[in-house]
Design a protein around this motif. Structure first.
Motif, PDB file in Angstrom:
ATOM      1  N   PHE A 277       0.923  -1.171   0.005  1.00 54.20           N
ATOM      2  CA  PHE A 277       0.065   0.207  -0.099  1.00 54.20           C
ATOM      3  C   PHE A 277       0.898   1.377  -0.195  1.00 54.20           C
ATOM      4  N   GLU A 278       0.433   1.987  -0.689  1.00 56.77           N
ATOM      5  CA  GLU A 278       1.466   3.274  -0.859  1.00 56.77           C
ATOM      6  C   GLU A 278       1.206   4.029   0.397  1.00 56.77           C
ATOM      7  N   ASP A 279       0.011   3.994   1.035  1.00 56.09           N
ATOM      8  CA  ASP A 279       0.053   5.136   2.310  1.00 56.09           C
ATOM      9  C   ASP A 279       0.571   4.068   3.583  1.00 56.09           C
ATOM     10  N   TYR A 280       0.614   2.791   3.384  1.00 53.00           N
ATOM     11  CA  TYR A 280       1.090   1.972   4.700  1.00 53.00           C
ATOM     12  C   TYR A 280       2.363   1.118   4.018  1.00 53.00           C
ATOM     13  N   PRO A 281       3.432   1.464   3.700  1.00 52.64           N
ATOM     14  CA  PRO A 281       4.586   0.785   3.032  1.00 52.64           C
ATOM     15  C   PRO A 281       5.110  -0.465   4.015  1.00 52.64           C
ATOM     16  N   ASP A 282       5.048  -0.068   5.302  1.00 44.03           N
ATOM     17  CA  ASP A 282       5.650  -0.806   6.324  1.00 44.03           C
ATOM     18  C   ASP A 282       4.904  -2.341   6.540  1.00 44.03           C
ATOM     19  N   ILE A 283       3.503  -2.268   5.934  1.00 41.34           N
ATOM     20  CA  ILE A 283       2.884  -3.750   6.222  1.00 41.34           C
ATOM     21  C   ILE A 283       3.571  -4.759   5.322  1.00 41.34           C
ATOM     22  N   ALA A 284       3.924  -4.743   4.109  1.00 44.50           N
ATOM     23  CA  ALA A 284       4.305  -5.740   3.353  1.00 44.50           C
ATOM     24  C   ALA A 284       5.902  -5.744   3.317  1.00 44.50           C
ATOM     25  N   PRO A 285       6.589  -6.844   3.130  1.00 45.48           N
ATOM     26  CA  PRO A 285       7.789  -7.078   3.116  1.00 45.48           C
ATOM     27  C   PRO A 285       8.599  -6.306   1.662  1.00 45.48           C
ATOM     28  N   THR A 286       9.725  -6.316   1.707  1.00 46.42           N
ATOM     29  CA  THR A 286      10.279  -5.539   0.540  1.00 46.42           C
ATOM     30  C   THR A 286       9.952  -6.147  -0.723  1.00 46.42           C
ATOM     31  N   ASP A 287       9.837  -7.691  -0.788  1.00 46.99           N
ATOM     32  CA  ASP A 287       9.462  -8.321  -2.212  1.00 46.99           C
ATOM     33  C   ASP A 287       8.151  -8.388  -2.241  1.00 46.99           C
TER      34      ASP A 287
END
Length: 319
Positions: A277-287
């Protein structure tokens, strides 16, 4: 059950007539990339095939035979098993269509969608067999031809008096995802009422060729009549990519190709924390997957008649 088969010149615009002793036949005219039904009759079983050029019959290829129809179980290699498949045992001639470099893929007309289906088939066959088939705008009576075409379902009506029990055709309507494959003499005809059905016919023909190569170690395709349509309108697969290694877009594209070969028409991508998500980038792993990658996969799937469906889990899966 005996029949006679006449294969005539189709170097120009072909017309194809299929009939039997009960007078079931379907007549096509290939025009601008589409198979146009010349008479409102529905094909049930292939027992004889005539091919003309602009209405003028020729017999110079010598393919006129007596034949015996074999309606026993036929292992074509098609997955899923088609609704109906028949192979004919012919006397006095080799009943095979040989796939080699001289074989033509006939792309009549300027239909971009059909051309894309043919090119996908061409690339698949090269990958499977190493044979690089040439695409041509017209057939050649001296070479083997694989012809793809669309017929108009609104101009087909079922004959009421006939062996409908053969493939359960009693009162059935034309299925937009159905297809026919006819392998006879020096022609393979793949036909359907829609490009999606034609795509499934091309995928089945690919499976036939692969099966012949794996089981017989040759590319001599038996003379078949195959008719198929899906029993279910929607046939899908859900892949949970939130557990285990995160797949790459190339891996998912290969999944889409394989699912399309088996006539699946939707792919449900289950995710919990992998979407960036653009607004919550920390949710997803780098890949994790980006919106751009999802769009790329969606567009790729469309070419294989698969609807790419997202499945994003929310608060109930939060820790």
């Amino acid at each position: 059950m005996a029949c006679r088969v006449h294969c005539l010149d189709v170097s120009m615009t072909p017309k194809i007539l299929i009939n039997n002793d009960a007078s079931f036949y379907l007549k096509f005219k290939i025009e601008n990339g589409k198979l146009k039904v010349m008479k409102k009759l529905f094909l049930i079983i292939i027992l004889a095939l005539f091919i003309n050029v602009n209405g003028q019959q020729t017999t110079d290829n010598g393919c006129e035979l007596s034949a015996v129809s074999n309606q026993q179980s036929v292992n074509t290699g098609i997955i899923p098993t088609p609704q109906y498949a028949e192979i004919c045992d012919f006397n006095n001639s080799t009943n095979n269509f040989v796939i080699d470099e001289s074989c033509l893929l006939v792309d009549i007309g300027e239909n971009e969608e059909i051309s894309k289906i043919i090119n996908t088939f061409k690339n698949d066959i090269k990958e499977i067999t190493g044979v690089d088939l040439k695409v041509s705008k017209k057939g050649n009576k001296k070479r083997n031809n694989i012809v793809f075409g669309i017929y108009d379902p609104e101009k087909i009506e079922q004959i009421q008096n006939g062996p409908k029990d053969i493939i359960g055709l009693d009162s059935r309507e034309i299925n937009p995802q159905e297809y026919h494959i006819i392998v006879i003499c020096n022609h393979i005809l793949v036909s359907a009422p829609t490009p999606q059905g034609l795509f499934y016919g091309a995928q089945s023909l690919k499976q036939i060729i692969r099966h012949q190569l794996l089981t017989e170690n040759n590319l001599n395709i038996p003379w078949y009549y195959i008719f198929d349509y899906p029993s279910l309108e929607y046939r899908g697969w859900m892949d949970d990519i939130s557990r285990g290694p995160i797949p790459t877009t190339d891996f998912i594209k290969e999944q889409i190709r394989r699912l399309a070969e088996y006539k699946f028409n939707f792919f449900n991508l289950y995710t919990e924390h992998l979407f960036k998500f653009e607004d919550y980038p920390d949710i997803a792993p780098t890949d994790g997957l980006t919106a751009e990658e999802i769009k790329e996969l969606t567009d790729f799937a469309k070419d294989y008649y698969i609807e790419f469906i997202g499945n994003q889990q929310c608060f109930a899966h939060a820790e």
